[in-house]
Design a protein around this motif. Structure first.
Motif, PDB file in Angstrom:
ATOM      1  N   ILE A  13      28.151 -62.509  31.664  1.00  8.99           N
ATOM      2  CA  ILE A  13      27.105 -61.532  31.410  1.00  8.99           C
ATOM      3  C   ILE A  13      26.513 -61.870  30.052  1.00  8.99           C
ATOM      4  O   ILE A  13      27.228 -61.952  29.059  1.00  8.99           O
ATOM      5  CB  ILE A  13      27.636 -60.090  31.389  1.00  8.99           C
ATOM      6  CG1 ILE A  13      28.386 -59.765  32.672  1.00  8.99           C
ATOM      7  CG2 ILE A  13      26.496 -59.102  31.179  1.00  8.99           C
ATOM      8  CD1 ILE A  13      29.050 -58.399  32.632  1.00  8.99           C
ATOM      9  N   TYR A  14      25.231 -62.087  30.026  1.00  9.53           N
ATOM     10  CA  TYR A  14      24.548 -62.417  28.789  1.00  9.53           C
ATOM     11  C   TYR A  14      23.768 -61.195  28.317  1.00  9.53           C
ATOM     12  O   TYR A  14      22.992 -60.616  29.078  1.00  9.53           O
ATOM     13  CB  TYR A  14      23.595 -63.593  29.000  1.00  9.53           C
ATOM     14  CG  TYR A  14      24.278 -64.846  29.505  1.00  9.53           C
ATOM     15  CD1 TYR A  14      24.842 -65.772  28.624  1.00  9.53           C
ATOM     16  CD2 TYR A  14      24.373 -65.092  30.880  1.00  9.53           C
ATOM     17  CE1 TYR A  14      25.467 -66.920  29.094  1.00  9.53           C
ATOM     18  CE2 TYR A  14      25.003 -66.232  31.353  1.00  9.53           C
ATOM     19  CZ  TYR A  14      25.551 -67.143  30.457  1.00  9.53           C
ATOM     20  OH  TYR A  14      26.187 -68.267  30.927  1.00  9.53           O
ATOM     21  N   PHE A  15      23.977 -60.806  27.062  1.00  4.98           N
ATOM     22  CA  PHE A  15      23.260 -59.666  26.494  1.00  4.98           C
ATOM     23  C   PHE A  15      22.230 -60.173  25.500  1.00  4.98           C
ATOM     24  O   PHE A  15      22.564 -60.881  24.549  1.00  4.98           O
ATOM     25  CB  PHE A  15      24.226 -58.693  25.815  1.00  4.98           C
ATOM     26  CG  PHE A  15      25.137 -57.996  26.780  1.00  4.98           C
ATOM     27  CD1 PHE A  15      26.432 -58.449  26.974  1.00  4.98           C
ATOM     28  CD2 PHE A  15      24.696 -56.908  27.503  1.00  4.98           C
ATOM     29  CE1 PHE A  15      27.274 -57.821  27.873  1.00  4.98           C
ATOM     30  CE2 PHE A  15      25.537 -56.266  28.402  1.00  4.98           C
ATOM     31  CZ  PHE A  15      26.826 -56.726  28.591  1.00  4.98           C
ATOM     32  N   VAL A 112      19.727 -64.777  39.819  1.00  2.00           N
ATOM     33  CA  VAL A 112      19.841 -64.187  38.478  1.00  2.00           C
ATOM     34  C   VAL A 112      19.343 -62.748  38.553  1.00  2.00           C
ATOM     35  O   VAL A 112      18.299 -62.467  39.139  1.00  2.00           O
ATOM     36  CB  VAL A 112      18.994 -64.965  37.438  1.00  2.00           C
ATOM     37  CG1 VAL A 112      19.133 -64.338  36.047  1.00  2.00           C
ATOM     38  CG2 VAL A 112      19.391 -66.435  37.404  1.00  2.00           C
ATOM     39  N   TYR A 113      20.117 -61.836  37.943  1.00  2.00           N
ATOM     40  CA  TYR A 113      19.706 -60.437  37.849  1.00  2.00           C
ATOM     41  C   TYR A 113      19.503 -60.096  36.380  1.00  2.00           C
ATOM     42  O   TYR A 113      20.360 -60.350  35.548  1.00  2.00           O
ATOM     43  CB  TYR A 113      20.768 -59.530  38.464  1.00  2.00           C
ATOM     44  CG  TYR A 113      20.570 -58.059  38.180  1.00  2.00           C
ATOM     45  CD1 TYR A 113      19.386 -57.402  38.530  1.00  2.00           C
ATOM     46  CD2 TYR A 113      21.577 -57.309  37.561  1.00  2.00           C
ATOM     47  CE1 TYR A 113      19.207 -56.057  38.278  1.00  2.00           C
ATOM     48  CE2 TYR A 113      21.414 -55.959  37.310  1.00  2.00           C
ATOM     49  CZ  TYR A 113      20.222 -55.338  37.662  1.00  2.00           C
ATOM     50  OH  TYR A 113      20.054 -54.003  37.397  1.00  2.00           O
ATOM     51  N   MET A 114      18.334 -59.503  36.067  1.00  2.00           N
ATOM     52  CA  MET A 114      17.964 -59.250  34.680  1.00  2.00           C
ATOM     53  C   MET A 114      17.519 -57.796  34.507  1.00  2.00           C
ATOM     54  O   MET A 114      16.328 -57.474  34.611  1.00  2.00           O
ATOM     55  CB  MET A 114      16.844 -60.215  34.261  1.00  2.00           C
ATOM     56  CG  MET A 114      16.589 -60.266  32.776  1.00  2.00           C
ATOM     57  SD  MET A 114      15.373 -61.563  32.357  1.00  2.00           S
ATOM     58  CE  MET A 114      16.275 -63.048  32.804  1.00  2.00           C
ATOM     59  N   PRO A 115      18.454 -56.875  34.265  1.00  2.00           N
ATOM     60  CA  PRO A 115      18.069 -55.491  34.011  1.00  2.00           C
ATOM     61  C   PRO A 115      17.494 -55.346  32.602  1.00  2.00           C
ATOM     62  O   PRO A 115      17.996 -55.945  31.650  1.00  2.00           O
ATOM     63  CB  PRO A 115      19.387 -54.732  34.148  1.00  2.00           C
ATOM     64  CG  PRO A 115      20.430 -55.727  33.757  1.00  2.00           C
ATOM     65  CD  PRO A 115      19.917 -57.074  34.206  1.00  2.00           C
ATOM     66  N   VAL A 116      16.449 -54.535  32.476  1.00  2.00           N
ATOM     67  CA  VAL A 116      15.800 -54.295  31.187  1.00  2.00           C
ATOM     68  C   VAL A 116      15.864 -52.798  30.898  1.00  2.00           C
ATOM     69  O   VAL A 116      15.412 -51.986  31.717  1.00  2.00           O
ATOM     70  CB  VAL A 116      14.331 -54.759  31.189  1.00  2.00           C
ATOM     71  CG1 VAL A 116      13.685 -54.522  29.829  1.00  2.00           C
ATOM     72  CG2 VAL A 116      14.236 -56.228  31.582  1.00  2.00           C
ATOM     73  N   LEU A 137      27.050 -63.271  40.820  1.00  2.00           N
ATOM     74  CA  LEU A 137      25.737 -63.000  40.269  1.00  2.00           C
ATOM     75  C   LEU A 137      25.692 -63.307  38.770  1.00  2.00           C
ATOM     76  O   LEU A 137      26.547 -62.861  38.005  1.00  2.00           O
ATOM     77  CB  LEU A 137      25.377 -61.527  40.490  1.00  2.00           C
ATOM     78  CG  LEU A 137      23.997 -61.060  40.051  1.00  2.00           C
ATOM     79  CD1 LEU A 137      22.906 -61.782  40.839  1.00  2.00           C
ATOM     80  CD2 LEU A 137      23.881 -59.546  40.244  1.00  2.00           C
ATOM     81  N   GLU A 138      24.704 -64.086  38.350  1.00  2.00           N
ATOM     82  CA  GLU A 138      24.480 -64.336  36.929  1.00  2.00           C
ATOM     83  C   GLU A 138      23.642 -63.192  36.370  1.00  2.00           C
ATOM     84  O   GLU A 138      22.540 -62.924  36.858  1.00  2.00           O
ATOM     85  CB  GLU A 138      23.752 -65.663  36.725  1.00  2.00           C
ATOM     86  CG  GLU A 138      23.519 -66.018  35.255  1.00  2.00           C
ATOM     87  CD  GLU A 138      22.837 -67.364  35.096  1.00  2.00           C
ATOM     88  OE1 GLU A 138      22.042 -67.510  34.149  1.00  2.00           O
ATOM     89  OE2 GLU A 138      23.092 -68.261  35.930  1.00  2.00           O
ATOM     90  N   VAL A 139      24.163 -62.506  35.364  1.00  2.00           N
ATOM     91  CA  VAL A 139      23.516 -61.305  34.839  1.00  2.00           C
ATOM     92  C   VAL A 139      23.040 -61.548  33.411  1.00  2.00           C
ATOM     93  O   VAL A 139      23.818 -61.950  32.540  1.00  2.00           O
ATOM     94  CB  VAL A 139      24.478 -60.093  34.856  1.00  2.00           C
ATOM     95  CG1 VAL A 139      23.791 -58.851  34.284  1.00  2.00           C
ATOM     96  CG2 VAL A 139      24.966 -59.822  36.280  1.00  2.00           C
ATOM     97  N   HIS A 140      21.761 -61.303  33.171  1.00  2.00           N
ATOM     98  CA  HIS A 140      21.174 -61.334  31.831  1.00  2.00           C
ATOM     99  C   HIS A 140      20.625 -59.939  31.537  1.00  2.00           C
ATOM    100  O   HIS A 140      19.596 -59.540  32.092  1.00  2.00           O
ATOM    101  CB  HIS A 140      20.051 -62.365  31.738  1.00  2.00           C
ATOM    102  CG  HIS A 140      20.522 -63.780  31.748  1.00  2.00           C
ATOM    103  ND1 HIS A 140      20.680 -64.521  30.601  1.00  2.00           N
ATOM    104  CD2 HIS A 140      20.887 -64.585  32.779  1.00  2.00           C
ATOM    105  CE1 HIS A 140      21.109 -65.726  30.916  1.00  2.00           C
ATOM    106  NE2 HIS A 140      21.249 -65.800  32.234  1.00  2.00           N
ATOM    107  N   ALA A 141      21.327 -59.182  30.709  1.00  2.00           N
ATOM    108  CA  ALA A 141      20.915 -57.820  30.374  1.00  2.00           C
ATOM    109  C   ALA A 141      20.036 -57.871  29.130  1.00  2.00           C
ATOM    110  O   ALA A 141      20.429 -58.424  28.099  1.00  2.00           O
ATOM    111  CB  ALA A 141      22.140 -56.944  30.133  1.00  2.00           C
ATOM    112  N   VAL A 142      18.850 -57.263  29.227  1.00  2.00           N
ATOM    113  CA  VAL A 142      17.851 -57.353  28.158  1.00  2.00           C
ATOM    114  C   VAL A 142      17.617 -55.963  27.575  1.00  2.00           C
ATOM    115  O   VAL A 142      17.129 -55.061  28.267  1.00  2.00           O
ATOM    116  CB  VAL A 142      16.518 -57.925  28.689  1.00  2.00           C
ATOM    117  CG1 VAL A 142      15.511 -58.057  27.557  1.00  2.00           C
ATOM    118  CG2 VAL A 142      16.757 -59.265  29.367  1.00  2.00           C
ATOM    119  N   CYS A 143      17.984 -55.798  26.310  1.00  2.00           N
ATOM    120  CA  CYS A 143      17.733 -54.534  25.624  1.00  2.00           C
ATOM    121  C   CYS A 143      16.329 -54.593  25.030  1.00  2.00           C
ATOM    122  O   CYS A 143      16.095 -55.267  24.019  1.00  2.00           O
ATOM    123  CB  CYS A 143      18.777 -54.285  24.534  1.00  2.00           C
ATOM    124  SG  CYS A 143      18.635 -52.657  23.767  1.00  2.00           S
ATOM    125  N   ALA A 144      15.386 -53.914  25.674  1.00  2.00           N
ATOM    126  CA  ALA A 144      13.984 -53.956  25.260  1.00  2.00           C
ATOM    127  C   ALA A 144      13.280 -52.728  25.799  1.00  2.00           C
ATOM    128  O   ALA A 144      13.762 -52.061  26.724  1.00  2.00           O
ATOM    129  CB  ALA A 144      13.301 -55.231  25.771  1.00  2.00           C
TER     130      ALA A 144
END
Length: 327
Positions: A13-15, A112-116, A137-144
């Motif tokens: 999980i990438y933040f 890739v799943y990218m929740p913002v 699932l590769e997850v990239h969570a984006v705090c924006a």
């Protein structure tokens, strides 16, 4: 930008933290109450108590949007997945109901799943829970703050790009603001990128107004909690007994409006300043625009999107649209 991985999950999980500017509660409240027509942003609803109350609203018999959208996703998820393209890079705007995204992830199986989301804590908890459920699932969570311009942290064009914007959150924006937001989403997706978006439909006034004036008074408590929050956090002196919840459909503007109405002439102190209320004067706290299918397609078209498919429930209460970006 800060990026990290969570070693406790099978998949990384990438933040990515874009450090969205936190709202200045004092400045926003004082400015809103100082307007000729008093108004406060609906984002101020969501302190801990407000978030709990909104979750309760979603379970109410009068509040049809959440359960109706989930039913549409469950019934047509496979077809939606074909439209968006399997093995896609899927961006979710506003990491909201985990049930909605789980239904879509099961059908779509993105690469890739990218929740913002603007809330770092909520975002991380949601990403971790979904990564545990979908271990490949590769997850990239984006705090924006998705309502302002931002770029995707992964410049990956090997997968088709798609976005998911559920909950009719687009309705909380004025039409011109909604158009600007869709333009920014189009820039993120690029040509031929697809957007799956939930949109509440115009319907009879009684049905709409019941959804925001439930018999149990939960929506009223949600609205009134805004005054309680101001009292707690800004040394406000609102007497809640002197205000009441009001929600109605503004047919001319095509929207539900929520207000807090003063039941008498009164002065209220907030953060060292005094505000005068006349009897019957309101604080406008939220708008929720409703659309016809054709009206929403016209709005999306001005933002560079073309409709590919629309799904609705049998009662025509709610719609989910697949749009393709063709500027």
């Amino acid at each position: 930008m800060i990026s990290s991985t969570d070693p406790t999950t099978a998949n990384p999980i990438y933040f990515h933290d874009y450090h969205p500017t936190p709202s200045d509660l004092r400045a926003e409240v004082l400015a809103g109450l100082g307007r000729p027509r008093k108004q406060l942003s609906p984002k101020l609803f969501y302190d801990a108590e407000g978030s709990k109350l909104f979750d309760a609203i979603c379970e109410l018999p009068e509040y049809y949007p959440t359960r109706t959208e989930i039913a549409i996703l469950r019934e047509h998820g496979a077809e939606m997945a074909r439209r968006l393209g399997r093995e896609a890079l899927l961006v979710e705007l506003g990491s909201g109901s985990s049930l909605k995204i789980r239904v879509l992830l099961e059908a779509l199986q993105p690469a890739v799943y990218m929740p913002v989301d603007i809330s770092s804590e909520h975002l991380q908890l949601s990403a971790q829970a979904l990564a545990a459920t979908f271990p490949k699932l590769e997850v990239h969570a984006v705090c924006a703050d998705y309502s302002t311009p931002f770029e995707l942290p992964v410049d990956d064009h090997s997968h088709p790009r798609a976005a998911f914007f559920p909950g009719s959150s687009i309705g909380n924006f004025e039409p011109a603001e909604a158009e600007q937001l869709l333009r920014r989403v189009g820039t993120i997706l690029g040509p031929e990128g697809r957007l799956l978006i939930g949109v509440d439909l115009i319907k009879d006034r009684a049905r709409l107004e019941r959804a925001y004036n439930d018999a149990a008074g939960v929506t009223a408590a949600f609205n009134m909690n805004l005054l309680s929050r101001i009292n707690r956090e800004l040394d406000g002196k609102f007497d809640l007994a002197r205000f009441r919840h009001e929600a109605f459909f503004n047919a001319e503007q095509g929207r539900i409006e929520m207000h807090l109405l003063s039941t008498c002439d009164q002065d209220v102190d907030v953060a060292g300043e005094t505000f005068r209320f006349r009897e019957g004067e309101t604080i406008h706290t939220e708008c929720s625009h409703k659309y016809s299918v054709e009206g929403f397609h016209a709005l999306a078209g001005r933002a560079g999107f073309q409709p590919e498919q629309v799904w609705t429930d049998p009662e025509q209460l709610f719609s989910v649209h697949c749009l393709v970006h063709r500027p």
